[in-house]
Design a protein around this motif. Structure first.
Motif, short mmCIF file in Angstrom:
data_model
loop_
_atom_site.label_atom_id
_atom_site.label_comp_id
_atom_site.label_asym_id
_atom_site.label_seq_id
_atom_site.Cartn_x
_atom_site.Cartn_y
_atom_site.Cartn_z
N LYS A 14 46.57 20.95 16.86
CA LYS A 14 46.18 19.66 15.90
C LYS A 14 44.68 19.47 15.81
O LYS A 14 44.22 19.62 14.64
N GLU A 18 42.69 20.33 12.44
CA GLU A 18 41.62 19.49 11.61
C GLU A 18 40.35 20.03 11.45
O GLU A 18 39.55 19.82 10.37
N LYS A 21 40.80 22.31 8.39
CA LYS A 21 40.68 21.48 7.20
C LYS A 21 39.49 20.86 6.88
O LYS A 21 38.97 20.81 5.69
#
Length: 105
Positions: A14, A18, A21
């Motif tokens: 995760k 992130e 992103k």
């Protein structure tokens, strides 16, 4: 034990997503903002009497694009986790050195 390992992997994945992103957002912002400023500088140069070719090839119109590109490159290196001298590199080098010493004797 297996649940903790799975949770740790999920948390790491995760965080990595992130980071990627964030890089993609930074890259999109980079393209939009620099496109606007470069277009504006070219338009102003043309309005001051330069030809399109002169305005387009004027190197000073691309300074922000260049320097921000360097910062973006570091963001990409961080986001994609290119560890040139990371743990894996150290382990490989240690193995190479051990193999060199082993082959000498």
């Amino acid at each position: 034990m297996e649940t903790n390992n799975r949770n740790d992997k999920y948390i790491k994945a995760k965080k990595r997503v992130e980071a990627l992103k964030g890089f993609y957002k930074h890259f999109a912002f980079y393209l939009v903002i620099n496109g606007f400023f470069i277009g504006r500088r070219i338009y102003l140069d043309i309005s001051y009497g330069d030809s399109f070719l002169d305005a387009f090839t004027e190197i000073s119109n691309y300074r922000l694009f260049f320097w921000w590109g360097i910062v973006l490159t570091f963001h990409a290196i961080n986001g994609y986790k290119f560890n040139f001298f990371g743990k894996n590199w150290e382990e490989r080098k240690i193995q190479e050195e051990m193999n060199k010493d082993h082959n000498k004797f």
